[in-house]
Scaffold this motif. Structure first.
Motif, PDB file in Angstrom:
ATOM      1  N   GLU A   1       0.837  -1.204   0.000  1.00 27.82           N
ATOM      2  CA  GLU A   1       0.000   0.000   0.000  1.00 27.82           C
ATOM      3  C   GLU A   1       0.872   1.254   0.000  1.00 27.82           C
ATOM      4  O   GLU A   1       0.590   2.217  -0.719  1.00 27.82           O
ATOM      5  N   VAL A   2       1.926   1.239   0.793  1.00 28.58           N
ATOM      6  CA  VAL A   2       2.840   2.386   0.843  1.00 28.58           C
ATOM      7  C   VAL A   2       3.544   2.544  -0.500  1.00 28.58           C
ATOM      8  O   VAL A   2       3.674   3.655  -1.019  1.00 28.58           O
ATOM      9  N   PHE A   3       3.980   1.428  -1.088  1.00 26.48           N
ATOM     10  CA  PHE A   3       4.628   1.507  -2.402  1.00 26.48           C
ATOM     11  C   PHE A   3       3.664   2.099  -3.428  1.00 26.48           C
ATOM     12  O   PHE A   3       4.035   2.990  -4.201  1.00 26.48           O
ATOM     13  N   ALA A   4       2.431   1.607  -3.437  1.00 29.98           N
ATOM     14  CA  ALA A   4       1.439   2.087  -4.405  1.00 29.98           C
ATOM     15  C   ALA A   4       1.172   3.581  -4.214  1.00 29.98           C
ATOM     16  O   ALA A   4       1.084   4.336  -5.190  1.00 29.98           O
ATOM     17  N   ALA A   5       1.054   4.013  -2.974  1.00 32.44           N
ATOM     18  CA  ALA A   5       0.814   5.437  -2.704  1.00 32.44           C
ATOM     19  C   ALA A   5       2.010   6.281  -3.150  1.00 32.44           C
ATOM     20  O   ALA A   5       1.834   7.341  -3.769  1.00 32.44           O
TER      21      ALA A   5
ATOM     22  N   TYR B   1      -5.736  -1.412  -6.810  1.00 37.00           N
ATOM     23  CA  TYR B   1      -5.484  -2.227  -5.622  1.00 37.00           C
ATOM     24  C   TYR B   1      -6.716  -3.078  -5.361  1.00 37.00           C
ATOM     25  O   TYR B   1      -7.806  -2.551  -5.158  1.00 37.00           O
ATOM     26  N   LEU B   2      -6.540  -4.383  -5.409  1.00 34.99           N
ATOM     27  CA  LEU B   2      -7.650  -5.304  -5.173  1.00 34.99           C
ATOM     28  C   LEU B   2      -7.339  -6.208  -3.998  1.00 34.99           C
ATOM     29  O   LEU B   2      -6.212  -6.672  -3.842  1.00 34.99           O
ATOM     30  N   ASN B   3      -8.360  -6.487  -3.227  1.00 30.60           N
ATOM     31  CA  ASN B   3      -8.243  -7.447  -2.140  1.00 30.60           C
ATOM     32  C   ASN B   3      -9.114  -8.637  -2.529  1.00 30.60           C
ATOM     33  O   ASN B   3     -10.315  -8.484  -2.724  1.00 30.60           O
ATOM     34  N   ILE B   4      -8.521  -9.791  -2.664  1.00 30.80           N
ATOM     35  CA  ILE B   4      -9.223 -10.982  -3.142  1.00 30.80           C
ATOM     36  C   ILE B   4     -10.042 -11.599  -2.011  1.00 30.80           C
ATOM     37  O   ILE B   4      -9.498 -11.891  -0.943  1.00 30.80           O
ATOM     38  N   PRO B   5     -11.330 -11.820  -2.256  1.00 27.99           N
ATOM     39  CA  PRO B   5     -12.126 -12.511  -1.237  1.00 27.99           C
ATOM     40  C   PRO B   5     -11.806 -14.007  -1.225  1.00 27.99           C
ATOM     41  O   PRO B   5     -11.257 -14.545  -2.185  1.00 27.99           O
TER      42      PRO B   5
ATOM     43  N   VAL C   1      -0.777  -2.922 -10.759  1.00 29.43           N
ATOM     44  CA  VAL C   1      -1.914  -3.666 -10.213  1.00 29.43           C
ATOM     45  C   VAL C   1      -1.414  -4.415  -8.986  1.00 29.43           C
ATOM     46  O   VAL C   1      -0.473  -5.203  -9.077  1.00 29.43           O
ATOM     47  N   VAL C   2      -2.034  -4.136  -7.856  1.00 30.88           N
ATOM     48  CA  VAL C   2      -1.690  -4.814  -6.609  1.00 30.88           C
ATOM     49  C   VAL C   2      -2.852  -5.731  -6.266  1.00 30.88           C
ATOM     50  O   VAL C   2      -3.991  -5.284  -6.157  1.00 30.88           O
ATOM     51  N   ILE C   3      -2.545  -7.006  -6.138  1.00 27.94           N
ATOM     52  CA  ILE C   3      -3.568  -7.981  -5.764  1.00 27.94           C
ATOM     53  C   ILE C   3      -3.188  -8.515  -4.393  1.00 27.94           C
ATOM     54  O   ILE C   3      -2.226  -9.267  -4.250  1.00 27.94           O
ATOM     55  N   ASP C   4      -3.945  -8.082  -3.406  1.00 30.66           N
ATOM     56  CA  ASP C   4      -3.673  -8.485  -2.029  1.00 30.66           C
ATOM     57  C   ASP C   4      -4.430  -9.778  -1.733  1.00 30.66           C
ATOM     58  O   ASP C   4      -5.538  -9.984  -2.219  1.00 30.66           O
ATOM     59  N   ASP C   5      -3.831 -10.602  -0.927  1.00 25.85           N
ATOM     60  CA  ASP C   5      -4.414 -11.888  -0.528  1.00 25.85           C
ATOM     61  C   ASP C   5      -4.656 -12.800  -1.724  1.00 25.85           C
ATOM     62  O   ASP C   5      -5.669 -13.496  -1.802  1.00 25.85           O
TER      63      ASP C   5
END
Length: 180
Positions: free
Chosen positions: A77-81, A118-122, A167-171
């Motif tokens: 998140e810090v990198f993306a910001a 930035y996406l958080n995968i369910p 594109v950041v895909i978290d989880d």
């Protein structure tokens, strides 16, 4: 901050208020940019620069793996910001101010420049779900009966038009690749 003994003597509503205040305080802590964070940010930046020079097609990514609660999400998140802040400084014309008479356009389309997604995968998401999440993020909602290829085509077009560079895909561990 009262002692624990004094805390236990507080009326329930005061304890609840104190607990909320304490949670607010701790959730607003400053992020310390450690040497390890700087090193990983440098590696991500190098990968992005390498990818930018490659021919069109699939690009290599970076996967951060580690135990829970060590700050992987915070790190990206810090990198993306930082990345977006850098782009805002380097390419201010892509970020028109409200009321600006000079909107940003690509191929004749009025574009909301979106350099970072930035996406958080369910849990138990399929690749199609990932495509749907990307489409939703880019404001290209798809009918649920759309095929994965139709959604992917729309997403790739949206990514190109919006100028997505990261594109950041978290989880991503939640992505269920067993579905056919």
């Amino acid at each position: 901050m009262p002692s624990y003994r004094d805390y236990l003597r507080l009326p329930e509503d005061e304890r609840a208020r104190l607990d909320e205040d304490r949670e607010d305080y701790h959730s607003a802590l400053v992020i310390v940019r450690t040497e390890q964070m700087k090193r990983i940010h440098h590696q991500i930046h190098r990968r992005m620069r390498t990818n930018a020079r490659q021919a069109p097609g699939a690009r290599r990514g970076i996967v951060l793996d580690g135990p829970a609660t060590i700050g992987k999400s915070t790190l990206v998140e810090v990198f993306a910001a930082d990345f977006e802040r850098h782009l805002r400084h380097r390419r201010p014309e892509r970020f028109p101010r409200r009321g600006s008479t000079r909107p940003y356009t690509v191929d004749g389309y009025l574009v909301d420049y979106t350099p970072v997604v930035y996406l958080n995968i369910p849990s138990q998401a399929t690749p199609k779900d990932l495509s749907m999440l990307l489409a939703d993020y880019l404001c290209h909602p798809q009918p649920h009966q759309a095929t994965k290829n139709e959604i992917t085509t729309t997403v790739l077009d949206g990514i190109r038009l919006c100028g997505v560079e990261l594109v950041v895909i978290d989880d991503v561990r939640f992505l269920d690749l067993s579905a056919r």
